[in-house]
Design a protein around this motif. Structure first.
Motif, PDB file in Angstrom:
ATOM      1  N   UNK A 169       1.409   4.049 -13.533  1.00 57.63           N
ATOM      2  CA  UNK A 169       0.789   4.763 -12.412  1.00 57.63           C
ATOM      3  C   UNK A 169       0.335   3.830 -11.307  1.00 57.63           C
ATOM      4  N   UNK A 170      -0.151   2.681 -11.709  1.00 55.08           N
ATOM      5  CA  UNK A 170      -0.605   1.704 -10.715  1.00 55.08           C
ATOM      6  C   UNK A 170       0.578   1.255  -9.844  1.00 55.08           C
ATOM      7  N   UNK A 171       1.712   0.987 -10.489  1.00 52.20           N
ATOM      8  CA  UNK A 171       2.893   0.562  -9.717  1.00 52.20           C
ATOM      9  C   UNK A 171       3.388   1.729  -8.855  1.00 52.20           C
ATOM     10  N   UNK A 173       1.758   4.155  -7.540  1.00 47.49           N
ATOM     11  CA  UNK A 173       0.903   4.389  -6.366  1.00 47.49           C
ATOM     12  C   UNK A 173       1.256   3.471  -5.203  1.00 47.49           C
ATOM     13  N   UNK A 174       1.810   2.297  -5.515  1.00 45.58           N
ATOM     14  CA  UNK A 174       2.149   1.329  -4.451  1.00 45.58           C
ATOM     15  C   UNK A 174       3.406   1.745  -3.683  1.00 45.58           C
ATOM     16  N   UNK A 175       4.186   2.666  -4.243  1.00 46.32           N
ATOM     17  CA  UNK A 175       5.435   3.111  -3.597  1.00 46.32           C
ATOM     18  C   UNK A 175       6.221   1.928  -3.024  1.00 46.32           C
ATOM     19  N   UNK A 176       6.518   0.983  -3.879  1.00 41.91           N
ATOM     20  CA  UNK A 176       7.169  -0.243  -3.413  1.00 41.91           C
ATOM     21  C   UNK A 176       8.621   0.017  -3.015  1.00 41.91           C
ATOM     22  N   UNK A 177       9.013  -0.635  -1.929  1.00 43.50           N
ATOM     23  CA  UNK A 177      10.408  -0.541  -1.488  1.00 43.50           C
ATOM     24  C   UNK A 177      11.134  -1.800  -1.974  1.00 43.50           C
ATOM     25  N   UNK A 354       1.341  -4.996  -7.794  1.00 46.00           N
ATOM     26  CA  UNK A 354       0.449  -3.838  -7.743  1.00 46.00           C
ATOM     27  C   UNK A 354      -0.994  -4.243  -8.051  1.00 46.00           C
ATOM     28  N   UNK A 355      -1.178  -5.082  -9.055  1.00 43.09           N
ATOM     29  CA  UNK A 355      -2.536  -5.453  -9.459  1.00 43.09           C
ATOM     30  C   UNK A 355      -3.191  -6.413  -8.483  1.00 43.09           C
ATOM     31  N   UNK A 356      -2.389  -7.319  -7.938  1.00 41.58           N
ATOM     32  CA  UNK A 356      -2.983  -8.372  -7.096  1.00 41.58           C
ATOM     33  C   UNK A 356      -3.273  -7.875  -5.686  1.00 41.58           C
ATOM     34  N   UNK A 357      -2.635  -6.761  -5.305  1.00 39.03           N
ATOM     35  CA  UNK A 357      -2.758  -6.270  -3.923  1.00 39.03           C
ATOM     36  C   UNK A 357      -2.272  -7.315  -2.925  1.00 39.03           C
ATOM     37  N   UNK A 358      -1.409  -8.218  -3.364  1.00 38.18           N
ATOM     38  CA  UNK A 358      -0.869  -9.235  -2.457  1.00 38.18           C
ATOM     39  C   UNK A 358       0.602  -8.954  -2.206  1.00 38.18           C
TER      40      UNK A 358
END
Ligand code: MG
Length: 451
Positions: A169-171, A173-177, A354-358
């Motif tokens: 879920x954490x990943x 939420x980031x909706x990574x491209x 996702x966790x690092x917000x970087x």
């Protein structure tokens, strides 16, 4: 070419049906079960090379003729076959692949009953069976059968999603491209599916597993130009490249810059050690010192082995390492299985993002900074004598002889190793400055090439 990592050859030249059938039959002989008439179970998988179908029939022939029951799991990554062998408690597995070699190549990787590559000793037994015509074939009523089972790609994905390190879920939420370059290899189906399961927007570049490699399949920066361009054009968060059997992973930053193959294991190690400090890490002797610096920061110890997945895996088992692998982009997470796996590498890196917000650029720039140079040279008759001279010259360094010669200095190191397959030697040097790395390489290459 036969080595610890299996056999490889150019299709139609050295790699012909009878060779494939012989090695497979030899492997079938090694896969003995307890009972006299019991049939060993062997898992077969292959990468997407166009020669794969020809090889498949030759391998099946060798395995069936030695009484094996074959479960053919289709086109899939090498690590998927390893997982299937382990979970089905099969006697062994064969992967038809030439890994990162160009399109005209193919080969076989052999997997033992524990789901890891055969140990050196077992490979030697196999070579002996093949070279000395000691293979024993079964009679007509004892031949094995083939079953197809294409469920293992999905099982592999599910196993990764269940890892305690992965917070889906954490990943999500980031909706990574993510731009993904599978070089039309075995990762073509499984890798996009894994990324989609993690809620990524996937831009598939060369994800058709038809074996038509659009570029040199080794995931080195110079071969990832299209991926870099696509990451920039699509303003993606990250780019991933898999080699044709998806056991190696390379990363391209959100700025479209390749991080270099050494960065993959360094990032994955840093992430895992941040969760489990003071745990053990195992890598080969020619992997970047970034790993040592990262481990030190987390109070962890690094163990170095000979080059090759089989050696690193044995090291990981021996010291109960938490993570390991090889600097060429091969991440091994024992909790999943004992083998290099590009899929688990991608999942860990996405979780880290996702966790690092970087951004991946920020994560990469936090890594210890080193310059690595790799070169090769021709072996001369004076090579050994020259190598002794080199050791004397660098006597101030710390010398490690487990696989070739590695010499460590305060802020740099050099590793010299003869190739198993060509009359050449390889030099890898790494230093805090590019100048020092270059110096080390040219100095030692000079000494080693003189006669
Ligand atoms: Mg590979």
């Amino acid at each position: 070419m036969a080595s610890v990592s299996g056999i490889r050859g150019v299709v139609g030249k050295s790699l012909i049906p009878e060779v494939l059938a012989k090695y497979s039959a030899g492997f079938g002989n090694l896969c003995k079960t307890g009972g006299q008439n019991a049939r060993p179970q062997v898992i077969l998988g292959r990468d997407s090379r166009t020669s794969g179908e020809m090889c498949r029939f030759a391998v099946l022939s060798g395995l069936l003729a030695t009484g094996c029951e074959v479960i053919d799991i289709g086109i899939c990554p090498t690590p998927t076959v390893q997982i299937a062998v382990e979970e089905l408690r099969a006697e062994g597995g064969i992967v038809i692949t030439a890994s990162h070699n160009p399109i005209q190549w193919n080969g076989l990787k052999f997997i033992g009953s524990d789901g890891t590559f055969l140990a050196e000793r077992e490979v030697r037994r196999l070579l002996d069976l093949v070279k000395n015509d000691k293979i024993s074939y079964r009679s007509w009523m004892e031949f094995g059968k083939v079953k197809l089972d294409h469920s293992w790609i999905q099982k592999h994905i599910e196993k990764i999603l269940k890892l305690k390190y992965i917070n889906i879920n954490k990943i999500k939420r980031k909706k990574l491209k993510v731009v993904l370059d599978c070089c039309n290899g075995a990762g073509g189906i499984i890798s996009p599916n894994l990324l989609k399961a993690l809620g990524c927007q996937v831009i598939e570049l060369f994800c058709e597993p038809d074996g038509n490699f659009p570029h040199n399949p080794e995931p080195l920066p110079e071969n990832l130009i299209s991926l870099c361009q696509a990451v920039k054009k699509n303003k993606a968060d990250i780019g991933f490249a898999n080699d044709p059997d998806a056991d190696r992973l390379a990363i391209v930053s959100d700025l479209g810059i390749p991080l270099g193959e050494e960065a993959t294991l360094a990032l994955a190690t840093k992430f895992i050690l941040s969760k489990k400090p003071k745990s053990k890490v195992v890598t080969n002797i020619s992997t970047s010192r970034m790993i040592d610096d990262i481990a030190k920061k987390f109070g962890s110890k690094v163990y170095r082995t000979k080059v090759g997945e089989a050696h690193v895996v044995r090291g990981l088992k021996a010291v109960k390492g938490i993570i390991g692998g090889e600097g060429n982009g091969g991440v091994i997470l024992p909790e999943l299985h004992y083998g290099r796996d590009a899929l688990v590498g991608m999942a860990l890196i996405l979780e880290y993002l996702a966790e690092s917000e970087k951004t991946i650029t920020e994560l990469a720039s936090d890594l210890p900074r080193y310059f690595m140079i790799k070169k090769k040279g021709k072996l001369t008759k004076d090579f050994e004598k020259n190598l002794t001279q080199l050791k004397t010259k660098y006597a101030k360094g710390k010398i490690n002889l487990i696989d070739g010669v590695r010499i460590d200095f305060e802020d740099s190191w050099i590793h010299i190793r003869k190739s198993n397959t060509e009359p050449i030697f390889r030099i890898i040097a790494e230093a805090k400055s590019k100048k020092r790395a270059k110096e080390l390489v040219s100095e030692s290459k000079g000494i080693l090439s003189s006669n």
